[in-house]
Design a protein around this motif. Sequence first.
Motif, mmCIF file in Angstrom:
data_model
loop_
_atom_site.group_PDB
_atom_site.id
_atom_site.type_symbol
_atom_site.label_atom_id
_atom_site.label_comp_id
_atom_site.label_asym_id
_atom_site.label_seq_id
_atom_site.Cartn_x
_atom_site.Cartn_y
_atom_site.Cartn_z
ATOM 1 N N GLU A 1 2.037 13.122 -14.792
ATOM 2 C CA GLU A 1 0.919 13.619 -15.600
ATOM 3 C C GLU A 1 0.911 15.147 -15.618
ATOM 4 O OE1 GLU A 1 -2.324 11.664 -13.682
ATOM 5 O OE2 GLU A 1 -2.062 9.818 -14.831
ATOM 6 N N ILE B 1 2.185 1.645 -3.492
ATOM 7 C CA ILE B 1 1.112 2.111 -4.380
ATOM 8 C C ILE B 1 0.898 3.611 -4.196
ATOM 9 C CG2 ILE B 1 -1.396 2.014 -4.743
ATOM 10 C CD1 ILE B 1 -1.149 -1.047 -4.205
ATOM 11 N N THR B 2 0.896 4.065 -2.949
ATOM 12 C CA THR B 2 0.734 5.494 -2.668
ATOM 13 C C THR B 2 1.877 6.294 -3.275
ATOM 14 O OG1 THR B 2 -0.458 4.997 -0.628
ATOM 15 C CG2 THR B 2 0.519 7.191 -0.802
ATOM 16 N N ASN C 1 0.823 -1.211 0.000
ATOM 17 C CA ASN C 1 0.000 0.000 0.000
ATOM 18 C C ASN C 1 0.856 1.259 0.000
ATOM 19 O OD1 ASN C 1 -2.520 -1.194 -0.148
ATOM 20 N ND2 ASN C 1 -2.704 -1.390 2.065
ATOM 21 N N SER D 1 1.549 6.274 -7.069
ATOM 22 C CA SER D 1 0.421 7.119 -7.472
ATOM 23 C C SER D 1 0.824 8.588 -7.458
ATOM 24 C CB SER D 1 -0.774 6.895 -6.547
ATOM 25 O OG SER D 1 -1.268 5.592 -6.689
ATOM 26 N N ALA D 2 1.568 8.994 -6.421
ATOM 27 C CA ALA D 2 2.036 10.380 -6.339
ATOM 28 C C ALA D 2 2.981 10.689 -7.502
ATOM 29 C CB ALA D 2 2.736 10.621 -5.000
ATOM 30 N N LYS D 3 3.870 9.747 -7.818
ATOM 31 C CA LYS D 3 4.786 9.952 -8.947
ATOM 32 C C LYS D 3 4.009 10.053 -10.264
ATOM 33 C CE LYS D 3 8.963 7.956 -7.009
ATOM 34 N NZ LYS D 3 10.004 6.940 -7.124
ATOM 35 N N CYS D 4 2.970 9.239 -10.407
ATOM 36 C CA CYS D 4 2.147 9.295 -11.624
ATOM 37 C C CYS D 4 1.469 10.653 -11.754
ATOM 38 C CB CYS D 4 1.100 8.182 -11.612
ATOM 39 S SG CYS D 4 1.766 6.561 -11.999
ATOM 40 N N ARG D 5 0.963 11.178 -10.626
ATOM 41 C CA ARG D 5 0.315 12.493 -10.676
ATOM 42 C C ARG D 5 1.320 13.570 -11.073
ATOM 43 N NH1 ARG D 5 -2.278 10.215 -6.347
ATOM 44 N NH2 ARG D 5 -0.972 11.236 -4.798
#
Length: 119
Positions: free
Chosen positions: A73, A62-63, A59, A66-70
Amino acid sequence: MSDDVKVINGPYLIYLQIGDDFDPGEVDFSELQEVTWCADNIHGTDIAYVRADALTAANARITELSAKCRLYEASLDKADREAAGLKKDAARWRYAVKYWLDEHIATKQADEAIAKEKK
């Protein structure tokens, strides 16, 4: 388990093996006998369990991802906006250069025509 003991190399995922010798439908876990576990899924009725520390680590990862993906983007959005601006600038420069060349050629042609007339 004592605080002095640390189990290493334990499986991240185990399956409770409740067996398969019962009628279809709901089964009360407290009524089951000889429940065991295995690192492999043996029966269609086995129940998967994930180690709490492995789940916590997953988890957290994943967090983090996810932050790196944001951020990625957002960077792409910014790059797209900058690219669109550069394309507009390039179009403006192409137009300006074409206008200048057209004017320059027209002026040169006019000067040549005037020079011919003077001869």
